[in-house]
Design an enzyme around this catalytic site. Structure first.
Site, PDB file in Angstrom:
ATOM      1  N   ASP A  79      -5.319 -24.128  32.600  1.00 27.12           N
ATOM      2  CA  ASP A  79      -6.023 -23.223  31.148  1.00 27.12           C
ATOM      3  C   ASP A  79      -5.389 -22.189  31.263  1.00 27.12           C
ATOM      4  OD1 ASP A  79      -8.722 -25.815  31.491  1.00 27.12           O
ATOM      5  OD2 ASP A  79      -8.910 -24.671  33.989  1.00 27.12           O
ATOM      6  N   ASP A  89      -7.185 -33.053  29.212  1.00 33.05           N
ATOM      7  CA  ASP A  89      -7.431 -32.016  28.598  1.00 33.05           C
ATOM      8  C   ASP A  89      -6.154 -30.884  27.992  1.00 33.05           C
ATOM      9  OD1 ASP A  89      -9.455 -32.857  30.628  1.00 33.05           O
ATOM     10  OD2 ASP A  89     -10.429 -31.273  30.224  1.00 33.05           O
TER      11      ASP A  89
END
Length: 414
Positions: free
Chosen positions: A130, A192
């Site tokens: 992330d 993602d």
């Protein structure tokens, strides 16, 4: 048979007349053919609304080490997370976008303070993918707008850390190291992760290692090959053999089922492959962005905001996901500038405008119900978390889309 959204009825003549004229230069769809003012939508008013709501959040936020993440359904106060949370970059990124629209010391000072809070994340071993969400949204926007050399150095450190998760045998970045044993997913890559590639593309051009570019292209190419079904819908997770690189299976983690189209996952695909085409000019990525967008658009409900999963069994009572609509609206605005076919470009821009207009109604804006921008997002339905909530990344991409539309209306490049 599912009926097409009503806006297709007046766009069909444009689609039938559209020709293919290749070009290497991004084009801005003409304002005459795609003027959101025709629908009464005023982008400047919505930007002013976002600024007013954000000022409420600034006043309510206890200190810079706490970052607003969610407001639960029926509640009116933010729940906060620390800098280790994967969404920690969205609030400082939102502040940078507000500074971009209103370049005042107030917004710059708040954005800088919350941004600098994130740097210690890089002082320990990378535990998941992330870093692009966390650092490119915050430090990336900060560097773009201020050219602060300290921001640049943090971004390069973040790219170095992200690259440690790249597996050359598979050709993608490992998304969740914790899931290797927990779920028996030897090498897992989630959709993602496409968004994090922008950090690698940027770093390869700004003093980082040149192979970051190759890593990003490889990740996108392998994802395009294995993450999608024949109809253009995507899996949330692709599982690979970490030693041979062989694709094992496609599964979901946050969607309804392994064979369903999870709305935000499809949104990440549209946004990610649009960005990868912009950075690489690989035709495969433009084709994937288009196919991902077309199936998303075709299956939208009448108000243009998707249910959390397009195959949820309780539609039309299923929760919506405003965050997916915001992500796609922003992506489609950029995609409209990259399309060589102007009829298709106009269709994507009009679709984005329609989604933004819907998100800007009393149905979806928080207004006096709380300090967030938007209501009705869904984070992780199978886990029972953030259902019908306000969420920080919905606000971030909504604001980004509004700024992109403003630039297009003014004839400026994105």
């Amino acid at each position: 048979m599912r009926s097409l959204p009503r806006f297709f009825t007046y766009l069909m003549p444009l689609l039938l007349l559209g020709g293919f004229a290749p070009s290497c230069t991004p084009k801005i769809p003409s304002a005459q053919a795609s003027d959101s003012a025709a629908t009464g939508f005023k982008v400047d008013q919505q930007l002013a609304y976002c600024a007013a709501q954000a000022r409420k959040t600034v006043a309510l936020t206890p200190d810079y080490t706490k970052l607003p993440r969610r407001i639960g359904a029926g509640k009116n106060q933010w729940e906060y997370v620390d800098r280790e949370d994967w969404t920690s970059g969205f609030w400082p990124g939102t502040l940078w976008y507000l500074f971009e629209n209103q370049p005042t010391d107030f917004w710059k000072g708040k954005a800088d303070t919350f941004t600098r809070n994130l740097a210690p994340v890089l002082d320990h071993k990378t535990v998941d993918h992330d870093l692009g969400f966390m650092f490119y949204s915050s430090y990336g926007n900060g560097y773009r707008l201020t050219q602060n050399p300290a921001y640049k150095q943090v971004l390069l450190r973040a790219a170095d850390s992200l690259a440690t998760l790249f597996n050359p045998r598979v050709g993608t970045i490992l998304s969740w190291p914790r899931m290797v044993k927990q779920m028996n997913w030897p090498h897992n890559t989630i959709m993602d992760n496409m968004i994090n590639l922008e950090l690698l593309f940027w770093a390869s051009k700004n003093g980082g290692r040149k192979e970051f570019y190759d890593m990003a292209v490889s990740h996108a190419r392998v994802t395009s090959q294995h993450h999608f079904r024949p109809d253009g819908t995507s899996y949330h997770v692709a599982v690979y053999d970490d030693k041979t690189g062989q694709f094992i299976k496609g599964v979901t983690h946050q969607g309804y089922s392994d064979n369903s189209m999870w709305a935000r996952g499809q949104a990440w695909a549209i946004y990610g492959f649009t960005m990868c085409y912009r950075e690489s000019k690989e035709p495969e990525f433009l084709d994937r962005a288009r196919k991902s967008a077309d199936v998303f658009i075709q299956r939208l409900p009448e108000d243009q905001v998707p249910y959390w999963d397009f195959d949820a069994p309780d539609i039309p009572k299923a929760p919506r996901d405003a965050s997916a609509a915001a992500i796609v609206a922003s992506a489609l605005l950029e995609l409209s500038t990259l399309m060589p076919d102007q009829a298709v470009a106009q269709r994507y821009r009009r679709q984005a405008e329609n989604m933004l207009a819907s998100l800007s109604t009393a149905q979806y804006q928080a207004r006096d119900q709380g300090p967030a921008f938007l209501l009705h997002s869904t984070g992780h339905k199978p886990n029972g978390s953030e259902i019908d909530a306000s969420i920080n990344y919905a606000d971030y991409y909504y604001l980004e889309a509004l700024l992109r539309l403003q630039k297009l209306q003014r004839g400026k490049p994105l």
